[in-house]
Design an enzyme around this catalytic site. Structure first.
Site, PDB file in Angstrom:
ATOM      1  CG  ASP A 126       1.212   7.971   2.653  1.00 21.59           C
ATOM      2  OD1 ASP A 126       0.053   8.291   2.338  1.00 21.59           O
ATOM      3  OD2 ASP A 126       1.827   8.485   3.598  1.00 21.59           O
TER       4      ASP A 126
ATOM      5  CE  LYS B 255      -3.896   2.293   2.154  1.00 24.85           C
ATOM      6  NZ  LYS B 255      -3.370   3.606   1.752  1.00 24.85           N
TER       7      LYS B 255
ATOM      8  CD  GLU C 145      -0.752   4.650   3.916  1.00 19.92           C
ATOM      9  OE1 GLU C 145      -1.421   5.507   4.501  1.00 19.92           O
ATOM     10  OE2 GLU C 145      -0.789   4.485   2.678  1.00 19.92           O
TER      11      GLU C 145
END
Length: 324
Positions: free
Chosen positions: A36, A34, A180
Protein backbone atom coordinates in the site's frame (compact mmCIF):
# COMPACT_ATOMS: atom_id res chain seq x y z
CA UNK A 1 35.70 6.71 -21.70
CA UNK A 2 32.70 7.18 -23.98
CA UNK A 3 29.74 9.07 -22.49
CA UNK A 4 26.90 6.91 -21.24
CA UNK A 5 23.76 6.97 -23.36
CA UNK A 6 20.81 8.65 -21.63
CA UNK A 7 18.42 6.32 -19.89
CA UNK A 8 15.00 5.85 -21.48
CA UNK A 9 11.89 7.23 -19.77
CA UNK A 10 9.77 4.17 -19.03
CA UNK A 11 6.24 4.34 -17.70
CA UNK A 12 5.30 1.66 -15.15
CA UNK A 13 3.38 -1.42 -16.23
CA UNK A 14 0.03 -1.72 -14.42
CA UNK A 15 -2.05 -4.60 -13.08
CA UNK A 16 -5.71 -5.34 -13.63
CA UNK A 17 -7.95 -6.05 -10.64
CA UNK A 18 -9.16 -9.64 -10.65
CA UNK A 19 -9.16 -13.02 -9.03
CA UNK A 20 -5.92 -14.86 -8.44
CA UNK A 21 -5.07 -17.64 -10.93
CA UNK A 22 -6.79 -20.84 -9.89
CA UNK A 23 -5.58 -24.39 -9.52
CA UNK A 24 -4.17 -25.75 -12.74
CA UNK A 25 -2.67 -22.44 -13.85
CA UNK A 26 -0.81 -21.33 -10.71
CA UNK A 27 2.43 -22.92 -11.91
CA UNK A 28 2.65 -20.31 -14.68
CA UNK A 29 2.50 -17.36 -12.27
CA UNK A 30 4.61 -15.61 -9.66
CA UNK A 31 3.01 -14.04 -6.60
CA UNK A 32 4.17 -10.87 -4.86
CA UNK A 33 2.89 -8.95 -1.85
CA UNK A 34 0.79 -5.95 -2.84
CA UNK A 35 2.19 -2.96 -0.97
CA UNK A 36 0.00 0.00 0.00
CA UNK A 37 2.25 2.74 -1.32
CA UNK A 38 3.11 4.93 -4.30
CA UNK A 39 4.62 3.64 -7.53
CA UNK A 40 8.16 4.83 -8.21
CA UNK A 41 10.40 4.38 -11.28
CA UNK A 42 14.08 4.75 -10.36
CA UNK A 43 16.54 5.82 -13.05
CA UNK A 44 20.21 5.49 -12.05
CA UNK A 45 22.60 6.65 -14.82
CA UNK A 46 25.55 4.93 -13.12
CA UNK A 47 27.27 8.09 -11.89
CA UNK A 48 26.06 7.75 -8.30
CA UNK A 49 22.84 9.72 -8.73
CA UNK A 50 19.20 8.67 -9.08
CA UNK A 51 16.05 10.22 -10.48
CA UNK A 52 12.80 9.09 -8.89
CA UNK A 53 9.61 9.43 -10.93
CA UNK A 54 5.99 9.04 -9.87
CA UNK A 55 3.48 7.04 -11.86
CA UNK A 56 2.44 10.32 -13.50
CA UNK A 57 6.03 11.05 -14.55
CA UNK A 58 6.73 13.77 -11.97
CA UNK A 59 10.21 14.08 -10.47
CA UNK A 60 10.11 12.93 -6.84
CA UNK A 61 13.86 12.90 -6.20
CA UNK A 62 13.71 15.83 -3.76
CA UNK A 63 10.69 14.36 -2.01
CA UNK A 64 12.50 11.22 -0.84
CA UNK A 65 16.11 12.27 -0.11
CA UNK A 66 16.84 9.08 1.85
CA UNK A 67 16.70 7.14 -1.44
CA UNK A 68 19.52 9.15 -3.02
CA UNK A 69 22.15 6.71 -1.70
CA UNK A 70 20.72 3.99 -3.94
CA UNK A 71 22.50 5.74 -6.81
CA UNK A 72 25.85 5.05 -5.21
CA UNK A 73 25.03 1.34 -4.93
CA UNK A 74 24.31 1.35 -8.67
CA UNK A 75 27.45 3.26 -9.62
CA UNK A 76 28.77 1.87 -12.88
CA UNK A 77 25.50 -0.01 -13.57
CA UNK A 78 23.10 2.30 -15.44
CA UNK A 79 19.61 0.98 -14.68
CA UNK A 80 15.90 1.73 -14.69
CA UNK A 81 14.03 -0.04 -11.87
CA UNK A 82 10.39 -0.35 -10.86
CA UNK A 83 9.10 -0.37 -7.32
CA UNK A 84 6.78 0.99 -4.65
CA UNK A 85 7.57 3.66 -2.06
CA UNK A 86 6.04 2.92 1.36
CA UNK A 87 6.22 4.14 4.94
CA UNK A 88 6.17 1.31 7.47
CA UNK A 89 4.25 1.42 10.75
CA UNK A 90 5.45 0.10 14.10
CA UNK A 91 4.58 -3.45 13.03
CA UNK A 92 6.55 -3.16 9.79
CA UNK A 93 3.44 -2.89 7.59
CA UNK A 94 2.96 -0.21 4.91
CA UNK A 95 0.72 2.65 6.08
CA UNK A 96 -0.55 4.86 3.25
CA UNK A 97 -1.75 7.47 5.73
CA UNK A 98 1.83 7.96 6.93
CA UNK A 99 3.12 8.02 3.35
CA UNK A 100 0.71 10.84 2.49
CA UNK A 101 2.65 13.08 4.87
CA UNK A 102 5.67 12.67 2.58
CA UNK A 103 4.06 12.82 -0.85
CA UNK A 104 4.33 15.98 -2.92
CA UNK A 105 6.85 17.72 -0.64
CA UNK A 106 9.30 19.53 -2.93
CA UNK A 107 11.11 21.77 -0.45
CA UNK A 108 14.45 20.03 0.35
CA UNK A 109 14.60 21.21 3.97
CA UNK A 110 11.03 20.15 4.65
CA UNK A 111 11.59 16.78 2.94
CA UNK A 112 14.77 16.18 4.94
CA UNK A 113 12.93 16.92 8.18
CA UNK A 114 10.08 14.59 7.31
CA UNK A 115 12.51 11.83 6.30
CA UNK A 116 13.55 11.63 9.94
CA UNK A 117 9.97 11.41 11.17
CA UNK A 118 8.46 9.18 8.48
CA UNK A 119 11.29 7.44 6.61
CA UNK A 120 10.30 5.76 3.37
CA UNK A 121 11.32 2.35 2.07
CA UNK A 122 11.53 1.50 -1.64
CA UNK A 123 10.33 -2.01 -2.49
CA UNK A 124 12.04 -2.88 -5.80
CA UNK A 125 10.34 -5.58 -7.86
CA UNK A 126 11.43 -5.14 -11.49
CA UNK A 127 14.23 -3.98 -13.77
CA UNK A 128 13.45 -2.64 -17.24
CA UNK A 129 16.86 -1.42 -18.46
CA UNK A 130 20.41 -2.32 -17.42
CA UNK A 131 23.92 -1.53 -18.71
CA UNK A 132 22.60 0.03 -21.91
CA UNK A 133 20.32 -2.91 -22.73
CA UNK A 134 16.53 -2.94 -22.72
CA UNK A 135 14.92 -5.75 -20.73
CA UNK A 136 11.37 -4.92 -21.79
CA UNK A 137 11.23 -7.99 -24.02
CA UNK A 138 12.60 -10.34 -21.38
CA UNK A 139 10.26 -12.50 -19.34
CA UNK A 140 9.29 -11.68 -15.76
CA UNK A 141 11.32 -14.64 -14.54
CA UNK A 142 14.41 -13.41 -16.44
CA UNK A 143 14.01 -9.86 -15.19
CA UNK A 144 13.66 -10.98 -11.58
CA UNK A 145 16.82 -13.05 -11.93
CA UNK A 146 18.68 -10.00 -13.23
CA UNK A 147 17.30 -7.87 -10.39
CA UNK A 148 18.40 -10.41 -7.79
CA UNK A 149 21.89 -10.42 -9.33
CA UNK A 150 22.29 -6.70 -8.63
CA UNK A 151 22.48 -7.45 -4.90
CA UNK A 152 20.52 -4.35 -3.95
CA UNK A 153 19.80 -3.74 -0.30
CA UNK A 154 20.09 -0.80 2.04
CA UNK A 155 18.51 1.00 4.97
CA UNK A 156 15.75 2.40 2.76
CA UNK A 157 15.40 -0.08 -0.11
CA UNK A 158 15.17 -3.81 -0.68
CA UNK A 159 14.06 -6.45 -3.18
CA UNK A 160 11.12 -8.35 -1.64
CA UNK A 161 10.81 -12.05 -2.32
CA UNK A 162 8.20 -13.65 -4.53
CA UNK A 163 6.89 -17.20 -4.86
CA UNK A 164 6.16 -19.26 -7.94
CA UNK A 165 3.07 -21.41 -8.29
CA UNK A 166 1.75 -21.08 -4.73
CA UNK A 167 -0.94 -18.41 -4.95
CA UNK A 168 -3.03 -19.71 -2.05
CA UNK A 169 0.03 -19.77 0.19
CA UNK A 170 0.93 -16.21 -0.80
CA UNK A 171 -2.65 -15.08 -0.19
CA UNK A 172 -2.84 -16.58 3.30
CA UNK A 173 0.62 -15.31 4.26
CA UNK A 174 -0.14 -11.75 3.15
CA UNK A 175 -3.47 -11.83 4.99
CA UNK A 176 -1.89 -12.97 8.26
CA UNK A 177 0.85 -10.36 7.93
CA UNK A 178 -1.65 -7.54 7.40
CA UNK A 179 -0.63 -6.61 3.86
CA UNK A 180 -3.02 -5.11 1.31
CA UNK A 181 -3.18 -8.12 -0.96
CA UNK A 182 -1.34 -10.07 -3.66
CA UNK A 183 -0.16 -9.29 -7.21
CA UNK A 184 0.06 -12.25 -9.58
CA UNK A 185 2.44 -11.89 -12.53
CA UNK A 186 2.71 -14.33 -15.41
CA UNK A 187 6.23 -15.79 -15.41
CA UNK A 188 6.52 -15.45 -19.19
CA UNK A 189 5.18 -11.87 -19.32
CA UNK A 190 7.15 -9.08 -20.96
CA UNK A 191 7.23 -5.60 -19.46
CA UNK A 192 4.60 -3.40 -21.18
CA UNK A 193 5.20 0.28 -20.24
CA UNK A 194 2.05 2.19 -19.36
CA UNK A 195 -0.22 -0.78 -20.11
CA UNK A 196 -2.73 -2.25 -17.66
CA UNK A 197 -2.09 -5.83 -18.65
CA UNK A 198 -3.92 -9.10 -18.07
CA UNK A 199 -0.49 -10.60 -17.40
CA UNK A 200 -0.49 -8.80 -14.03
CA UNK A 201 -3.43 -9.25 -11.66
CA UNK A 202 -3.94 -7.53 -8.33
CA UNK A 203 -6.25 -8.91 -5.67
CA UNK A 204 -6.90 -7.05 -2.42
CA UNK A 205 -7.94 -8.41 0.94
CA UNK A 206 -11.36 -7.02 1.80
CA UNK A 207 -12.76 -6.89 5.33
CA UNK A 208 -16.47 -6.45 6.08
CA UNK A 209 -17.41 -4.40 9.15
CA UNK A 210 -20.64 -3.24 10.79
CA UNK A 211 -20.40 0.42 11.83
CA UNK A 212 -22.68 2.91 13.56
CA UNK A 213 -23.59 6.17 11.84
CA UNK A 214 -23.10 9.16 14.16
CA UNK A 215 -23.31 11.97 11.62
CA UNK A 216 -22.91 12.97 8.01
CA UNK A 217 -21.24 15.57 5.83
CA UNK A 218 -23.03 17.28 2.95
CA UNK A 219 -22.20 16.40 -0.62
CA UNK A 220 -21.23 18.85 -3.35
CA UNK A 221 -22.38 19.51 -6.87
CA UNK A 222 -25.21 17.24 -7.90
CA UNK A 223 -25.59 15.82 -4.39
CA UNK A 224 -25.78 19.12 -2.51
CA UNK A 225 -28.19 18.71 0.41
CA UNK A 226 -27.65 14.96 0.51
CA UNK A 227 -25.09 12.98 2.51
CA UNK A 228 -21.75 13.06 0.74
CA UNK A 229 -20.33 10.77 3.40
CA UNK A 230 -21.55 9.06 6.55
CA UNK A 231 -19.48 9.64 9.69
CA UNK A 232 -19.03 6.22 11.24
CA UNK A 233 -17.91 4.70 14.51
CA UNK A 234 -17.53 1.46 16.41
CA UNK A 235 -18.89 0.80 19.90
CA UNK A 236 -16.31 0.40 22.64
CA UNK A 237 -16.56 0.27 26.43
CA UNK A 238 -15.84 3.99 26.68
CA UNK A 239 -18.40 4.91 24.02
CA UNK A 240 -18.68 5.36 20.26
CA UNK A 241 -15.24 5.81 18.64
CA UNK A 242 -15.06 7.68 15.34
CA UNK A 243 -13.25 5.58 12.72
CA UNK A 244 -13.75 7.56 9.51
CA UNK A 245 -16.12 8.74 6.81
CA UNK A 246 -17.53 6.63 4.00
CA UNK A 247 -19.10 7.97 0.81
CA UNK A 248 -17.65 5.73 -1.86
CA UNK A 249 -20.16 3.14 -3.03
CA UNK A 250 -23.28 5.14 -2.12
CA UNK A 251 -25.75 5.33 -5.01
CA UNK A 252 -28.00 8.36 -5.54
CA UNK A 253 -30.99 6.36 -4.34
CA UNK A 254 -29.14 5.29 -1.20
CA UNK A 255 -28.15 8.89 -0.50
CA UNK A 256 -31.77 10.00 -0.73
CA UNK A 257 -32.94 7.15 1.48
CA UNK A 258 -30.19 7.84 4.01
CA UNK A 259 -31.08 11.55 4.06
CA UNK A 260 -34.68 10.68 5.02
CA UNK A 261 -33.59 8.35 7.80
CA UNK A 262 -31.05 10.79 9.23
CA UNK A 263 -33.49 13.71 9.12
CA UNK A 264 -35.59 12.21 11.94
CA UNK A 265 -32.70 11.54 14.37
CA UNK A 266 -30.69 14.82 14.50
CA UNK A 267 -28.80 15.92 17.59
CA UNK A 268 -26.82 19.02 18.54
CA UNK A 269 -23.61 17.42 19.78
CA UNK A 270 -21.23 14.76 18.54
CA UNK A 271 -22.01 11.22 19.70
CA UNK A 272 -18.33 10.27 19.29
CA UNK A 273 -15.87 10.16 22.19
CA UNK A 274 -12.93 11.28 20.03
CA UNK A 275 -12.39 14.21 17.64
CA UNK A 276 -13.87 13.90 14.16
CA UNK A 277 -12.09 16.67 12.25
CA UNK A 278 -14.68 16.88 9.45
CA UNK A 279 -15.82 20.39 8.36
CA UNK A 280 -19.45 21.32 9.08
CA UNK A 281 -20.65 17.92 10.33
CA UNK A 282 -24.31 17.10 10.93
CA UNK A 283 -24.74 14.99 14.06
CA UNK A 284 -27.36 12.28 14.50
CA UNK A 285 -28.38 9.85 17.20
CA UNK A 286 -26.26 6.71 16.75
CA UNK A 287 -29.07 4.34 15.87
CA UNK A 288 -28.43 3.34 12.26
CA UNK A 289 -26.03 0.50 11.49
CA UNK A 290 -24.30 0.13 8.12
CA UNK A 291 -22.12 -2.54 6.57
CA UNK A 292 -18.94 -1.39 4.86
CA UNK A 293 -15.89 -3.02 3.36
CA UNK A 294 -12.34 -1.87 4.05
CA UNK A 295 -8.82 -2.90 3.21
CA UNK A 296 -7.45 -2.38 6.72
CA UNK A 297 -6.80 0.20 9.42
CA UNK A 298 -4.56 3.27 9.55
CA UNK A 299 -2.12 3.96 12.37
CA UNK A 300 -4.65 6.53 13.66
CA UNK A 301 -7.30 3.83 14.03
CA UNK A 302 -9.37 4.88 11.02
CA UNK A 303 -10.71 2.57 8.33
CA UNK A 304 -8.63 2.40 5.16
CA UNK A 305 -10.35 2.53 1.75
CA UNK A 306 -13.90 2.22 3.15
CA UNK A 307 -16.69 1.42 0.69
CA UNK A 308 -20.39 1.57 1.52
CA UNK A 309 -22.19 -1.74 1.15
CA UNK A 310 -25.64 -1.41 2.70
CA UNK A 311 -27.71 -0.35 5.68
CA UNK A 312 -28.36 -3.05 8.26
CA UNK A 313 -31.96 -2.53 9.47
CA UNK A 314 -31.72 -5.92 11.20
CA UNK A 315 -29.03 -4.51 13.50
CA UNK A 316 -30.48 -1.05 14.09
CA UNK A 317 -30.88 -0.22 17.80
CA UNK A 318 -29.00 -3.38 18.81
CA UNK A 319 -25.79 -1.42 19.37
CA UNK A 320 -25.65 0.86 22.38
CA UNK A 321 -22.57 3.13 22.19
CA UNK A 322 -22.79 3.96 25.89
CA UNK A 323 -20.49 2.10 28.27
CA UNK A 324 -22.17 -0.62 30.36
Amino acid sequence: MAPTAPLPAIRPMLALSGALPGEGEEEHWAFEVKFDGARCVTAAPGDGTVRLSTRGGNDASATYPELAALGEQLRGRPAVLDGEVVVLDDQGRPDFGLLQRRMGVADPRRAAHLSGQYPVHLMLFDVMHLDGRSLLGSSYRERRSVLAGLGLGGPHWSVPAFVEGHGHQAWETSLRAGFEGVVAKRLSSRYAPGVRSTDWRKTKHVVTLDVIIGGWSEGRGGITGLPGAALIGVAERAGLRFVGAVGSGLSDRERRDLARYLAVIPRDTSPFINPVGVPAPHWVEPRLVAEITLSGWTSAGHVRHPVWHRLRPDLTRLHDPRPP
